[in-house]
Design an enzyme around this catalytic site. Structure first.
Site, mmCIF file in Angstrom:
data_model
loop_
_atom_site.group_PDB
_atom_site.id
_atom_site.type_symbol
_atom_site.label_atom_id
_atom_site.label_comp_id
_atom_site.label_asym_id
_atom_site.label_seq_id
_atom_site.Cartn_x
_atom_site.Cartn_y
_atom_site.Cartn_z
ATOM 1 N N ASP A 33 1.284 0.154 -5.586
ATOM 2 C CA ASP A 33 -0.139 0.002 -5.887
ATOM 3 C C ASP A 33 -0.503 -1.470 -5.751
ATOM 4 O O ASP A 33 -0.048 -2.302 -6.540
ATOM 5 C CB ASP A 33 -0.405 0.502 -7.307
ATOM 6 C CG ASP A 33 -1.873 0.384 -7.715
ATOM 7 O OD1 ASP A 33 -2.661 -0.220 -6.956
ATOM 8 O OD2 ASP A 33 -2.226 0.893 -8.789
ATOM 9 N N LYS A 59 -16.851 -5.710 -3.803
ATOM 10 C CA LYS A 59 -17.811 -4.662 -3.449
ATOM 11 C C LYS A 59 -18.945 -4.689 -4.478
ATOM 12 O O LYS A 59 -18.699 -4.543 -5.684
ATOM 13 C CB LYS A 59 -17.130 -3.292 -3.449
ATOM 14 C CG LYS A 59 -15.768 -3.252 -2.754
ATOM 15 C CD LYS A 59 -15.857 -3.531 -1.263
ATOM 16 C CE LYS A 59 -14.469 -3.467 -0.631
ATOM 17 N NZ LYS A 59 -14.492 -3.756 0.809
ATOM 18 N N ASP A 77 0.851 -1.190 0.000
ATOM 19 C CA ASP A 77 0.000 0.000 0.000
ATOM 20 C C ASP A 77 0.883 1.235 0.000
ATOM 21 O O ASP A 77 1.914 1.272 0.685
ATOM 22 C CB ASP A 77 -0.917 0.027 1.224
ATOM 23 C CG ASP A 77 -2.175 0.863 0.987
ATOM 24 O OD1 ASP A 77 -2.029 2.051 0.632
ATOM 25 O OD2 ASP A 77 -3.287 0.328 1.155
#
Length: 355
Positions: A263, A308, A243
């Site tokens: 990334d 998601k 991260d």
């Protein structure tokens, strides 16, 4: 064990409030795949779906609880009692159970919904009253016995209840289908509970012992602030945390974590890892494709990742993403998915090689 019942008017499945249409769609689809006719009865925000089926007892073992994505709990309905007298709710239930075998336990529950939560006091008090009545009638063992079917009474209001039965080996082992996990003070974020619950729910105890061993190597994609990394370190794994954002210092201080500022969506390891976990906010199809790439390229053996979901057509998107992942992974995998209690508008997926 023997079948939990030879009868049943349908399946009662509990779910997250607002996800009744997704659960109804899943039950309709999976029952059809298994060759059973039926239909879903539900209303949005009820926190449960009743799937009406004349062959419910035969259907239940075909729809394994661990394989249902949106169901927190799965029960076979013996009877629906919509007009109970508050002065005597016990007698109608004993009448319904007159020809039933003995049960190994009794759970009195309610949906986890705005309308259901106020029933918790009634459920607790009624359970205390019903247990001795069942034992006197010879319908309940003196101590819990998981080798026998479990009796469930689910109140949806004060005068409306479902009398149900569950196979302890094919149902959630927690009341309401909700594991009681505690967020420890040192957890970097509440998301730690998601991975804790995933390991508890998606893996059998013997699988956890075999697949989450100390010394294994893992990557956490999109790790900041370190909730999932922290859970992995508690399994004594060595973790590459990917991260650009910062991790909590006490996570780094475990000595098991290497923080790589990159990334997480595009990074990959130089050597194959045992585990990859990912809880990045990204379009679910992109995540499914990227996770498939990890398996196709041999970058990990096991993975837990979140998808998601969009606001509409969430069951359709779930099927599409899981099919996409399996088609592109390039190898046979065991894939299990659940909308966990600690998930929100998302599902959590486990992928592991066939054994």
């Amino acid at each position: 064990m023997a079948p939990v019942t030879d009868t049943g008017i349908g399946l009662l499945c509990l779910c997250r409030q607002g996800f009744e249409p997704e659960l109804a769609g899943e039950l309709q689809f999976r029952a059809g795949e298994a060759g059973f006719a039926g239909y879903a009865r539900t209303q949005r925000n009820d926190g449960y779906v009743l799937f009406m089926c004349d062959e419910a007892a035969a259907l239940a073992p075909r729809l394994r609880w661990r394989e249902l994505i949106f169901a927190r709990q799965k029960l076979v309905v013996l009877a629906e009692l919509p007009q109970l007298d508050p002065a005597d709710r016990i007698t109608p239930m004993l009448d319904v159970l007159a020809d039933a075998p003995r049960f190994g336990d009794l759970w009195v529950e309610h949906p986890d919904s705005d309308a259901g939560k106020p029933l918790s006091g009634l459920a607790r008090a009624f359970g205390n009253a019903l247990r001795p009545a069942l034992r006197k009638a010879g319908k309940l063992t003196d101590k819990p016995n998981n080798r026998l079917p479990r009796l469930h009474v689910v109140f949806v209001d004060g005068t409306h209840a479902f009398v149900c039965v569950a196979d302890p080996a094919d149902s959630a082992p927690w009341a309401l289908g909700i594991p009681r996990l505690k967020l420890l003070p040192e957890a970097p974020s509440r998301s730690a509970l998601k991975l804790d619950e995933a390991l508890l729910t998606l893996l059998m105890p013997e699988e956890r012992e075999a697949l989450a061993k100390p010394g294994m190597r893992a990557a956490d994609l999109g790790a900041a602030p370190g909730g999932w990394t922290w859970v992995l370190t508690r399994q004594h794994m060595h973790v590459l945390s990917i991260d650009n954002g910062p991790l909590r210092q006490h996570v780094l201080d475990t000595g098991l974590v290497e923080h790589l500022r990159a990334d997480g969506f595009h990074w990959h390891p130089e050597q194959p890892l045992d585990w990859m976990v990912c809880d990045m906010v990204e379009q679910p199809r992109r995540v499914a494709e990227r996770m498939a790439t990890w398996f196709r390229e041999g970058w990990c053996r096991h993975a837990i990742f979140n998808l998601k979901l969009p606001m509409k057509k969430r069951w359709d998107e779930t099927r599409l993403c899981l099919d996409l992942f399996q088609d592109q992974a390039g190898k046979p995998l065991v894939v299990r998915a659940k909308q966990l209690y600690h998930d929100r508008e998302e599902i959590t997926v486990l992928a592991s090689p066939l054994r």
